[in-house]
Write a protein that holds these residues in place. Structure first.
Motif, PDB file in Angstrom:
ATOM      1  N   UNK A   1     132.722  54.548 -19.687  1.00 60.59           N
ATOM      2  CA  UNK A   1     133.825  55.376 -19.178  1.00 60.59           C
ATOM      3  C   UNK A   1     134.482  54.723 -17.963  1.00 60.59           C
ATOM      4  N   UNK A   2     133.688  53.999 -17.159  1.00 58.33           N
ATOM      5  CA  UNK A   2     134.246  53.335 -15.977  1.00 58.33           C
ATOM      6  C   UNK A   2     135.300  52.318 -16.377  1.00 58.33           C
ATOM      7  N   UNK A   3     135.040  51.536 -17.426  1.00 65.78           N
ATOM      8  CA  UNK A   3     135.969  50.499 -17.861  1.00 65.78           C
ATOM      9  C   UNK A   3     137.127  51.049 -18.681  1.00 65.78           C
ATOM     10  N   UNK A   4     137.182  52.338 -18.867  1.00 64.12           N
ATOM     11  CA  UNK A   4     138.289  52.921 -19.623  1.00 64.12           C
ATOM     12  C   UNK A   4     139.609  52.744 -18.893  1.00 64.12           C
ATOM     13  N   UNK A   5     139.566  52.709 -17.555  1.00 66.61           N
ATOM     14  CA  UNK A   5     140.776  52.587 -16.739  1.00 66.61           C
ATOM     15  C   UNK A   5     140.997  51.128 -16.355  1.00 66.61           C
ATOM     16  N   UNK A   6     142.222  50.660 -16.536  1.00 67.80           N
ATOM     17  CA  UNK A   6     142.522  49.267 -16.218  1.00 67.80           C
ATOM     18  C   UNK A   6     142.406  49.011 -14.721  1.00 67.80           C
TER      19      UNK A   6
ATOM     20  N   UNK B   1     135.846  50.066 -30.722  1.00 66.67           N
ATOM     21  CA  UNK B   1     136.460  49.446 -29.543  1.00 66.67           C
ATOM     22  C   UNK B   1     135.607  49.734 -28.317  1.00 66.67           C
ATOM     23  N   UNK B   2     135.071  48.667 -27.738  1.00 63.92           N
ATOM     24  CA  UNK B   2     134.182  48.813 -26.585  1.00 63.92           C
ATOM     25  C   UNK B   2     134.525  47.780 -25.518  1.00 63.92           C
ATOM     26  N   UNK B   3     134.231  48.079 -24.245  1.00 67.69           N
ATOM     27  CA  UNK B   3     134.521  47.122 -23.157  1.00 67.69           C
ATOM     28  C   UNK B   3     133.620  45.895 -23.235  1.00 67.69           C
TER      29      UNK B   3
ATOM     30  N   UNK C   1     135.622  53.387  -6.923  1.00 70.00           N
ATOM     31  CA  UNK C   1     135.306  52.496  -8.040  1.00 70.00           C
ATOM     32  C   UNK C   1     134.546  51.260  -7.547  1.00 70.00           C
ATOM     33  N   UNK C   2     134.899  50.764  -6.402  1.00 73.51           N
ATOM     34  CA  UNK C   2     134.201  49.589  -5.874  1.00 73.51           C
ATOM     35  C   UNK C   2     132.737  49.913  -5.592  1.00 73.51           C
ATOM     36  N   UNK C   3     132.488  51.042  -4.941  1.00 75.52           N
ATOM     37  CA  UNK C   3     131.112  51.410  -4.643  1.00 75.52           C
ATOM     38  C   UNK C   3     130.327  51.681  -5.922  1.00 75.52           C
TER      39      UNK C   3
END
Length: 343
Positions: free
Chosen positions: A215-220, A268-270, A152-154
């Motif tokens: 989709x990346x921001x879907x996970x906390x 609902x969006x990030x 996730x960082x990369x």
């Protein structure tokens, strides 16, 4: 006549064979390292590890490989007074024992009771590749969690340079010192009514169309990784979450008095909220010296009476109350009436 000559050749062959045998024995002992192998002592978390430096130099891209390779040859790596090399604090002896397995076998086998998170942090510090091929762990959930954090960082580093930084630059060029970014999916359609726009504030948001970032921001956990990376880049007041964003007008309700109420469809969006303001505290500070006072500076107006004393001409005007006094003091009706001074 020829017999002594034959014996002489035989002796020479035996001597050469004997020398080759002795040379081979010495080389074998040197390869095995049973006598001449060098050992260095590393002190990690109070524990001592005696290791052949060649074990580290076999991996020159790691920190220990550089420490005991060229850096040691040029006297950059120095031992303490006891001739021991102390490793930095923060790495436990149990973690370092697992790391030694990598230098010896190329694989780190994490036993039960050893934190996979601490192992990953130690690998980051020692410049050791932390991947599924170099780490074997019975707790697959913990291993996959750390691999996801690394991935996730990369991935967010790419999103940051490709999408987020251009949006922040756009705000900065407009004189702003903070930015609110909404991430929409590629197939989201925004159709606002010009006569009945959504509530104020939405028009100041930067919009990014990226289903991958959505989709990346879907996970906390990914949002936490992104927030940590943004902090490392010097940004402040970082908020990353999910909020409603208006896409199109559903209907308009007429209220009594001719006022209309617009109802929009929200998805609902990030979103990303961040700031790079240097004088943040001063921007929100109110300098009361710059507040215009409504009080009368000269309350005593001299009259025309005689005598040595001051005379008041008519009634003295009532002092006007400053806005701040109005909030904290008594009401104007409760103020004492000013008396007139008769001559």
């Amino acid at each position: 006549v020829n017999r002594p000559k034959v014996n002489l050749n035989r002796e020479r062959r035996l001597e050469v064979k004997r020398r080759r045998k002795m040379s081979g024995l010495k080389e074998g002992r040197t390869d095995l390292g049973t006598v001449h192998r060098e050992r260095v002592t590393l002190v990690v978390d109070g524990s001592h590890f005696a290791v052949d430096p060649a074990t580290f130099t076999a991996h020159p891209n790691t920190m220990l490989g550089r420490m005991f390779g060229p850096a040691r040859q040029h006297n950059f790596t120095r031992p303490n007074g006891k001739g021991e090399y102390e490793l930095t604090e923060g790495i436990s002896a149990s973690i370092f024992q697992v790391i030694l397995n990598f230098y010896q076998t190329g694989v780190m086998r994490c036993p039960d009771g050893v934190s996979v998170s601490e192992l990953r942090e130690a690998c980051d510090y020692l410049c050791i590749n932390f991947s599924a091929s170099t780490v074997k762990c019975r707790d697959l959930s913990a291993l996959l969690h750390e691999l996801s954090n690394y991935g996730a960082r990369r991935q967010f580093e790419g999103f940051l340079e490709e999408l987020v930084v251009p949006a922040m630059v756009s705000c900065a060029q407009g004189g702003e010192r903070e930015c609110h970014i909404v991430v929409l999916a590629d197939d989201d359609i925004v159709d606002w009514d010009e006569e009945h726009p959504p509530p104020m504030g939405e028009e100041y948001s930067q919009i990014l169309y990226s289903s991958k970032l959505y989709r990346f921001f879907k996970y906390i956990e990914n949002r936490d990784v992104a927030k940590t990376l943004l902090k490392e880049r010097g940004l402040k007041n970082i908020r990353i979450g999910i909020e409603g964003y208006p896409t199109y007008k559903e209907k308009v309700k007429r209220r009594p008095g001719g006022r209309s109420e617009v109802i929009y469809n929200y998805v609902q969006r990030p979103f990303i909220q961040l700031s790079w303001e240097k004088e943040e505290g001063k921007s929100r500070h109110v300098d009361f010296q710059c507040v215009r006072s409504k009080s009368v500076p000269n309350l005593a107006v001299p009259g025309e009476g005689g005598g040595g004393g001051a005379a008041w001409g008519g009634t003295m005007p009532s002092p006007q109350v400053d806005e701040l006094d109005r909030l904290n003091g008594p009401a104007p009706s409760q103020l004492p009436q000013t008396a007139t001074n008769e001559s």
